[in-house]
Design an enzyme around this catalytic site. Sequence first.
Site, PDB file in Angstrom:
ATOM      1  N   CYS A   2      -6.037  42.069  21.020  1.00  0.00           N
ATOM      2  CA  CYS A   2      -7.437  41.660  21.098  1.00  0.00           C
ATOM      3  C   CYS A   2      -7.627  41.036  22.468  1.00  0.00           C
ATOM      4  CB  CYS A   2      -7.762  40.611  20.051  1.00  0.00           C
ATOM      5  SG  CYS A   2      -7.599  41.221  18.365  1.00  0.00           S
ATOM      6  N   GLY A  28     -10.114  45.689  22.837  1.00  0.00           N
ATOM      7  CA  GLY A  28     -10.559  45.798  21.451  1.00  0.00           C
ATOM      8  C   GLY A  28     -11.984  46.275  21.393  1.00  0.00           C
ATOM      9  N   ASN A 102      -5.310  36.296  19.631  1.00  0.00           N
ATOM     10  CA  ASN A 102      -4.760  37.590  20.012  1.00  0.00           C
ATOM     11  C   ASN A 102      -3.287  37.592  19.652  1.00  0.00           C
ATOM     12  OD1 ASN A 102      -3.816  39.075  23.197  1.00  0.00           O
ATOM     13  ND2 ASN A 102      -3.995  40.027  21.229  1.00  0.00           N
ATOM     14  N   GLY A 103      -2.898  38.549  18.821  1.00  0.00           N
ATOM     15  CA  GLY A 103      -1.492  38.622  18.445  1.00  0.00           C
ATOM     16  C   GLY A 103      -1.363  39.008  16.993  1.00  0.00           C
ATOM     17  N   TYR A 244       0.653  50.131  29.129  1.00  0.00           N
ATOM     18  CA  TYR A 244      -0.627  50.739  28.759  1.00  0.00           C
ATOM     19  C   TYR A 244      -1.772  49.756  28.575  1.00  0.00           C
ATOM     20  CZ  TYR A 244      -4.158  52.857  25.725  1.00  0.00           C
ATOM     21  OH  TYR A 244      -5.344  53.274  25.192  1.00  0.00           O
TER      22      TYR A 244
HETATM   23  P1  AMP Z   1      -0.375  59.977  21.188  1.00  0.00           P
HETATM   24  O1  AMP Z   1       0.943  60.344  21.755  1.00  0.00           O
HETATM   25  O2  AMP Z   1      -1.258  61.132  20.888  1.00  0.00           O
HETATM   26  O3  AMP Z   1      -0.203  59.119  19.964  1.00  0.00           O
HETATM   27  O4  AMP Z   1      -1.199  59.142  22.230  1.00  0.00           O
HETATM   28  C1  AMP Z   1      -0.588  58.452  23.233  1.00  0.00           C
HETATM   29  C2  AMP Z   1      -1.607  57.980  24.235  1.00  0.00           C
HETATM   30  O5  AMP Z   1      -2.493  57.025  23.630  1.00  0.00           O
HETATM   31  C3  AMP Z   1      -0.904  57.256  25.356  1.00  0.00           C
HETATM   32  O6  AMP Z   1      -0.800  58.119  26.446  1.00  0.00           O
HETATM   33  C4  AMP Z   1      -1.777  56.069  25.654  1.00  0.00           C
HETATM   34  O7  AMP Z   1      -2.640  56.391  26.707  1.00  0.00           O
HETATM   35  C5  AMP Z   1      -2.555  55.830  24.396  1.00  0.00           C
HETATM   36  N1  AMP Z   1      -1.949  54.759  23.576  1.00  0.00           N
HETATM   37  C6  AMP Z   1      -0.662  54.502  23.370  1.00  0.00           C
HETATM   38  N2  AMP Z   1      -0.480  53.470  22.511  1.00  0.00           N
HETATM   39  C7  AMP Z   1      -1.691  53.043  22.160  1.00  0.00           C
HETATM   40  C8  AMP Z   1      -2.171  52.007  21.293  1.00  0.00           C
HETATM   41  N3  AMP Z   1      -1.338  51.231  20.621  1.00  0.00           N
HETATM   42  N4  AMP Z   1      -3.500  51.862  21.156  1.00  0.00           N
HETATM   43  C9  AMP Z   1      -4.344  52.664  21.818  1.00  0.00           C
HETATM   44  N5  AMP Z   1      -3.946  53.664  22.640  1.00  0.00           N
HETATM   45  C10 AMP Z   1      -2.636  53.875  22.826  1.00  0.00           C
END
Ligand code: AMP
Length: 476
Positions: A2, A28, A102-103, A244
Site C-alpha cells: 500500500c 495501490g 503498509n505491510g 518492481y
Molecule cells: P505474470 O508473470 O504474468 O504473473 O506477470 C508478471 C508481471 O507483472 C511482472 O513483469 C511485473 O511487471 C508485474 N508484477 C509482478 N509482481 C507483481 C505484483 N505482486 N503485483 C502487481 N504486479 C506485479
Amino acid sequence: MCGIVGIRDAGGVSFSIYYALYALQHRGQESAGIATFDGARLHKHKAQGLVAEVFDSTTLESLKGDVGIGHVRYPTTGENRPENYQPFNFVFRDNIISLAHNGNLVNDRTLRDEFECGGQIFCTNTDTELIAKVITDEMRDSGCIEDAVHRCMRVLKGSYSVVMMINGVLYGFRDPLGIKPMCIGKTENGYILASESVAVDALGGKFLRDILPGELVCIDEHGIKSMQIARANRRAHCIFEYIYFARADAVLDGALVYDVRTRIGEKLHEEAPVKADSVCTVPDSGTAYAIGYSHGSGIPFVESLLKNRYMGRTFIMSTQKERERAVRIKLNPIREHLKDKSVVLVDDSIVRGTTSRRIIGTMRDAGAREIHMRIGSPPIKAPCYLGVDMPTREELIASNREEEEVRRRITATSLHHISLEALIDATGMDSECLCTGCITGRYPIPINGEEFIPAKIDFLDGTYQTKLEKFGDGSE
Ligand code: AMP
C-alpha cells in the site's frame, strides 16, 4: 503493498496529502482515503477507486486541519469492502485516532483469537485493525504512545510501516527489520512521512532520510522527535520493492531504484550476452533494466511495445482470462521495429508467466525473428507473506521448473534471469539487509513452518532515547 502518507504543515494539509497519494498511486489502486484533524474534530473521506476518482476539490476543502494521514490500498489481507479501506478511524477514551498501514502481519490469526477470547469485537477483517487494538490495549494500561508502539514491535510479527494521528499528533513507525519502506521529508512549514521519496518530491519538499527500522518518529507543534524503540542485528528490506514495486525515481533505504535497475540491466548483459538488433523494454517496469542492458552491450534501445497509458496494472485483475485480455489492450507492438529482427526483451520479473508468454506471442505475430528474454529478478520461487501479492507456489511458473522449461513455456528464443548475487550487488547492500523470501524461500521471520533466518531484536526498555532529531537542514 500500500502507500501511506502523513503530513503536518501550516495552512491545511488535505491537498498536499492528495498530491502525495497521487505520487504513490502505483502502490495501490483499490481504494484511497484521507483523514485530517482540525484541532477538535476528525475529517475523513475514503472510497473505492483511484485517488483522482475518490477526491474532488469540494471533498478536499472539507478535510480541514493542519495534520492528516492518507492511504492507497492494494489488498493482501481483507476483502475489497468499504470497512477495510484506510485510514482506520476510531475514538478510544476521548483520544481521536486515525491509522494507516503498509505491510502484512503473519500472526494476525493468533492475535485476533487472543483479542476475541478477551471479548473484543472487530469491525474489519484487516490486520491493520489489530495494530489499532494492540495500541489501545497498551494505552489503556500506560497511557503512553511510546509504550504502545514498543508493545507493537514486540507482539506484531510481519511487516508494517505505519502512520498514525492521535489528537493531531503525527506518528510514524517501521517494523524492526524495516521490511516496508518509509521516509521523512521537510515541507515548507512542516514534515511529511511517506512510503517513497517521490511523495516528498511531488510536494516540492526536501527528502531528509529513511525512517530507521524499529524507529518511532513523532511530529507535533514543537517539531519532530525520534525514538529508537527496537534494534535488530539485521535488516530485511523487501527486494521486490527494488525489482518492481517502487517507482524508479524513488530513493529507498539509500538506493535510487533507477540506478539499481540499470545496474541489473548491465549485469544481465555480463551474465547473458547475445547478438541482437535491438533491446526492447516491457514498459514501464522493464525500462531502466533495458537501458542498462543497452548501455552494457552497445545494442540500441528501441521501443517496440507501446503502452496504453490509461490502463492500470494487469496483475490486479482477478481471473486469468481477464489478465490475458488486459495484456493485449495494454501493450501494442510496433511492427516496423520488429519485423525480421532479433530482439532482447527485458522485463523486471516473471511471476505466473502470463504476461511474458502473451507479449512474446504478440511480438512474434508482429514479425520478430528471435526474442531473447532477460529478467531483472532471479526466478520467483516462493510466495510472499509480507505484503506483496505473490501467488501460491503452484501458480508461480518457476517454483518447480528449471529455466529451460520456463523458456519453453513462454516460447522465448533464450531466457536468462539475473543471479541473486548480481541482484544483491546491484542494490549496494549485503544480503543481511534484504528480504529475498520470494526468491530463496527463506524468510526473515518464522512463517507457517517455512525456512527462516533468525534475527536478534533488542528492545529499549524503560526510558526511550528521546531527542529532537537534527536533520541537517537547520530544523530541529
Ligand atoms: P505474470 O508473470 O504474468 O504473473 O506477470 C508478471 C508481471 O507483472 C511482472 O513483469 C511485473 O511487471 C508485474 N508484477 C509482478 N509482481 C507483481 C505484483 N505482486 N503485483 C502487481 N504486479 C506485479
